[in-house]
Scaffold this active site. Sequence first.
Site, PDB file in Angstrom:
ATOM      1  N   LEU A  98       0.842  -1.189   0.000  1.00 12.28           N
ATOM      2  CA  LEU A  98       0.000   0.000   0.000  1.00 12.28           C
ATOM      3  C   LEU A  98       0.882   1.247   0.000  1.00 12.28           C
ATOM      4  O   LEU A  98       2.094   1.164  -0.168  1.00 12.28           O
ATOM      5  CB  LEU A  98      -0.926  -0.040   1.223  1.00 12.28           C
ATOM      6  N   TYR A 149       1.526   3.329   8.060  1.00 10.18           N
ATOM      7  CA  TYR A 149       1.165   3.122   6.662  1.00 10.18           C
ATOM      8  C   TYR A 149       1.891   1.905   6.105  1.00 10.18           C
ATOM      9  O   TYR A 149       2.939   1.514   6.570  1.00 10.18           O
ATOM     10  CB  TYR A 149       1.385   4.364   5.797  1.00 10.18           C
ATOM     11  N   CYS A 150       1.256   1.272   5.118  1.00  8.21           N
ATOM     12  CA  CYS A 150       1.735   0.020   4.509  1.00  8.21           C
ATOM     13  C   CYS A 150       2.147  -0.997   5.581  1.00  8.21           C
ATOM     14  O   CYS A 150       3.282  -1.470   5.609  1.00  8.21           O
ATOM     15  CB  CYS A 150       2.902   0.288   3.563  1.00  8.21           C
ATOM     16  N   PRO A 151       1.224  -1.340   6.494  1.00  6.27           N
ATOM     17  CA  PRO A 151       1.576  -2.252   7.586  1.00  6.27           C
ATOM     18  C   PRO A 151       1.816  -3.668   7.093  1.00  6.27           C
ATOM     19  O   PRO A 151       1.232  -4.115   6.102  1.00  6.27           O
ATOM     20  CB  PRO A 151       0.348  -2.187   8.496  1.00  6.27           C
ATOM     21  N   LYS A 204       7.381   2.572  14.194  1.00  3.54           N
ATOM     22  CA  LYS A 204       7.898   2.009  12.946  1.00  3.54           C
ATOM     23  C   LYS A 204       8.802   2.993  12.214  1.00  3.54           C
ATOM     24  O   LYS A 204       8.476   4.170  12.077  1.00  3.54           O
ATOM     25  CB  LYS A 204       6.720   1.612  12.054  1.00  3.54           C
TER      26      LYS A 204
END
Length: 279
Positions: A93, A147-149, A160
Amino acid sequence: MTNAGATTFTNTWRFLDHSTLGLNFNALQSFAYDDTLCASAGQSDQVSTLRSWVHHDTIVLGTQDSRLPHINDGINYLKGFGYNVIVRNSGGLAVVLDEGVLNLSLIMKEDKGISIHAGYDLMFDLIREIFAPYQMKIEAYEIVGSYCPGSYDLSIDGRKFAGISQRRIRGGVAVQIYLCLTGSGSTRAEVIREFYHRAVQGAQVKFEYPRIQPETMASLSELLDAELTVQNVLLRTLQTMQQQGARLTNATLSADEMSRYEQNYIRVTERNNRCLHTM
């Protein structure tokens, strides 16, 4: 590839440095390069490559992101802040790339007898070793709210700073990581949170997009309270690989690889344009 906790680089690795190419280096070129190098690795046990890359003010969307109900509103918001927006040719993502984000690709021949996790573990162990002098515990698990996990989000104290992905093509594998080295991780996350807000607008969607909590993200400079740069982290990467047994050689693409790269660049560009034009 190796098992977790036993990172070694015992063969010759080509090193391609694309970290200083500047504003005219498009992220689509990076995907074309890695696809080209994957194909080369798949053809030979001897052609492994470390590639470093940096892109300026770019938002890389996943294919699922490109299908959000109000995607044009989300993209217009990003472009209003000066971001170039592309759609990647693999999973994942939305992520932010800028001058403070170093991307690394470890590209090698795929060993079908070893699990897919071994590729992730190889990169994870390398990153832990690079930053071992700071004596901070780096963990790999999904950071909800980032975001983009994914299950190989890298974090310190629950915040992160990196994400690892893999792309496999023609018998080769590229293990890729983005490392947020400098700047504000939460500010980057705010950008992506607002993108999703504008691209969804409360409508029903067909996938579980991330509900971003900006405080879950930080840069390594913030987490380590250290003065980091792309170049000093890249130097430490090279030194760490050499300490693990890698024989590193500076390299360029061969004539055959350049021809394949040009074809791959056309292909990923056409795919990107199709995704953007169907929104």
